[in-house]
Design a protein around this motif. Structure first.
Motif, mmCIF file in Angstrom:
data_model
loop_
_atom_site.group_PDB
_atom_site.id
_atom_site.type_symbol
_atom_site.label_atom_id
_atom_site.label_comp_id
_atom_site.label_asym_id
_atom_site.label_seq_id
_atom_site.Cartn_x
_atom_site.Cartn_y
_atom_site.Cartn_z
ATOM 1 N N VAL A 162 -2.526 9.942 -0.642
ATOM 2 C CA VAL A 162 -2.368 9.819 -2.097
ATOM 3 C C VAL A 162 -3.764 9.671 -2.703
ATOM 4 O O VAL A 162 -4.570 8.872 -2.229
ATOM 5 C CB VAL A 162 -1.485 8.609 -2.473
ATOM 6 N N PRO A 217 0.917 -1.855 -1.571
ATOM 7 C CA PRO A 217 1.509 -0.873 -0.646
ATOM 8 C C PRO A 217 3.010 -1.089 -0.508
ATOM 9 O O PRO A 217 3.504 -2.216 -0.517
ATOM 10 C CB PRO A 217 0.783 -1.149 0.680
ATOM 11 N N PRO A 222 3.223 4.743 -5.131
ATOM 12 C CA PRO A 222 2.378 4.690 -3.924
ATOM 13 C C PRO A 222 0.956 4.278 -4.252
ATOM 14 O O PRO A 222 0.403 4.667 -5.278
ATOM 15 C CB PRO A 222 2.446 6.132 -3.381
#
Length: 482
Positions: A162, A217, A222
């Motif tokens: 990400v 997390p 995300p």
């Protein structure tokens, strides 16, 4: 005793008076200090209601109330200035001594100190030279705190899952980044839209960086593995938001590795110094962030081939070494020969031992068989039969029931137990006398005899021929047949 001052005359011939008196034709009464200060204030403010003053900051100080105080000076003069809390909070830079600025505001007086000052509405750096001086001052101060220390730099992830991007959502920068990521290695991208220029831009950029860093997390959003702070090119004034202390501190404190891609290759901001990696352009930032997937696949295939080749070479080398060692080993027949010979020897010895054993047993059997003669067996039989008949006769003679036929009787109590003494007979009271042909109940001392339960009738002794011969004496034993 007081002495009056003598009358004096002024230079123009008028006499000085001790007592103030209105002169003939004078229509200007005396003003108070406050009235004069107020008149000066109105005159100054009316005459200088809007001015732009260029000068160097001196004695810059921000009060606890939020107001900013300083002085503007040049080589020959100095004027005080004040900037109220509302305007000071919107400054695009941190004013410091030695910075040349242009102040815009109005001139006013401060009656409490009989001085005039400039009330500033806006404060701007006077030219790029002054802006670069401010840049260097801020860089030196933040660098002294260790915000640009290489030891603080974090390594970038090899393949981030990400990527967070802090930039304008409508500019060409975000399109360039997304396009380059799609070409190289498509990733999940999170865009945090911010202003990249003008009032409030620095605060938005700092909040975006801290916002990405605050994502936990495993949450619904995300957490980025990498953050890119990006903006297109422009002048030093256009890029100044990325030189603001609030942005620099946010990037330096970010626990996520960051790439700064602000401006063109020749543009350098303090955000570049604080970031873990500086990219010359936003497109270059995307290239730094991810590898080329095709190249990565090719690299994996190449390394897999090298690994297989190395395994094959290792196996071939091991086979060669094994073959070389096998040539030095003795043959199987040579290894087995001593064991085979010992086995043959043991087999021969076993065969001879079995034949010898059979010979010895056969001889012993023949010797014992010769001793088994019919006459010897008959004599042994007659001797044992005579011994058995004698024992039978002894048993018959010792049987107490045989005495009953000769006039004897057996005394029993009511329970059927044998009574052997007179005292036991007197204590029993009722007795039963057993004769050879039956038993009779009796009472002791002439009392009425109590009927006793009938004693079990013993069966007559078997004839001698039907009696079981007695066992031979243990001491005599069976004897030796051989």
């Amino acid at each position: 005793m007081s002495v009056p001052f003598p009358d004096t005359a002024s230079d123009d011939g008028t006499e000085a008076r001790l007592l103030a008196e209105a002169a003939p034709g004078d229509n200007a009464p005396a003003l108070s200090v406050s009235q004069l200060s107020a008149a000066i204030k109105r005159t100054v403010e009316d005459g200088f209601a809007r001015v732009r003053v260029r000068g160097e900051l001196s004695g810059a100080k921000r009060a606890a109330s939020g107001h900013f105080y300083a002085a503007l000076k040049d080589d020959n003069a100095l004027i005080d200035m004040v900037m109220w809390k509302g305007q000071a909070g919107r400054l695009a830079f941190r004013p410091e001594d030695g910075i040349e600025v242009i102040a815009i505001g109005k001139l006013t007086t401060y009656p409490g100190r009989s001085k005039y000052q400039l009330v500033v509405d806006s404060l701007e750096v006077a030219g790029e030279g002054a802006l670069m001086l401010l840049f260097e001052k801020l860089k030196a101060r933040l660098g002294a705190e260790g915000l640009f220390d290489p030891a603080r730099k974090q390594p970038l992830p090899r393949l981030p899952a990400v990527i967070g991007v802090v930039t304008s959502p409508t500019g060409a920068v975000i399109r360039d980044i997304l396009h380059r990521l799609a070409d190289r290695f498509p990733m999940h991208v999170l865009v945090w839209p911010v202003l990249v220029q003008g009032d409030g831009a620095a605060a938005q950029v700092a909040n975006a960086v801290r916002g990405f860093d605050a994502i936990r997390p495993g949450g619904p959003v995300p957490r980025p593995d990498l953050v890119i702070v990006a903006r297109g090119g422009g002048s030093i004034e256009d890029l100044w938001a990325f030189n603001e202390e609030v942005v620099v501190r946010a990037i330096a404190d970010c626990r996520i590795p960051t790439i700064s891609a602000v401006g063109h290759e020749t543009d350098v901001t303090l955000a570049d110094h604080a970031a873990d990696v500086r990219a010359p352009t936003p497109t270059a930032a995307a290239e730094i962030a991810v590898p080329v997937r095709a190249e990565l696949q090719e690299l994996l295939i190449h390394r897999a081939g090298r690994m297989i080749g190395a395994a094959n070479r290792h196996q071939a080398l091991a086979s060669e070494r094994l073959a070389a060692l096998a040539r030095h080993l003795p043959r199987r027949e040579a290894l087995y020969a001593p064991q085979r010979q010992r086995l043959d020897d043991a087999g021969d010895r076993l065969d001879r031992a079995q034949r010898h054993r059979l010979t010895v047993v056969a001889e012993r059997l023949a010797t014992r068989g010769a001793a088994l003669r019919p006459g010897l067996l008959a004599r042994r039989w007659d001797r044992d039969r005579a011994l058995l008949e004698g024992l039978g006769r002894l048993l018959v003679s010792l049987d107490p029931r045989a005495l009953l036929s000769r006039g004897y009787a057996m005394v029993r109590d009511a329970g059927g137990a044998i009574v052997t003494t007179a005292g036991a007979a007197r204590e029993a009271g009722a007795l039963r006398l057993q004769f050879a042909d039956g038993d009779v109940p009796v009472a002791v001392s002439g009392g009425d005899p109590t009927p006793a339960p009938p004693a079990p009738v013993s069966s007559p002794a078997p004839p001698k021929s039907a009696r079981k011969p007695a066992d031979p004496s243990p001491e005599r034993g069976q004897g030796e047949l051989f």
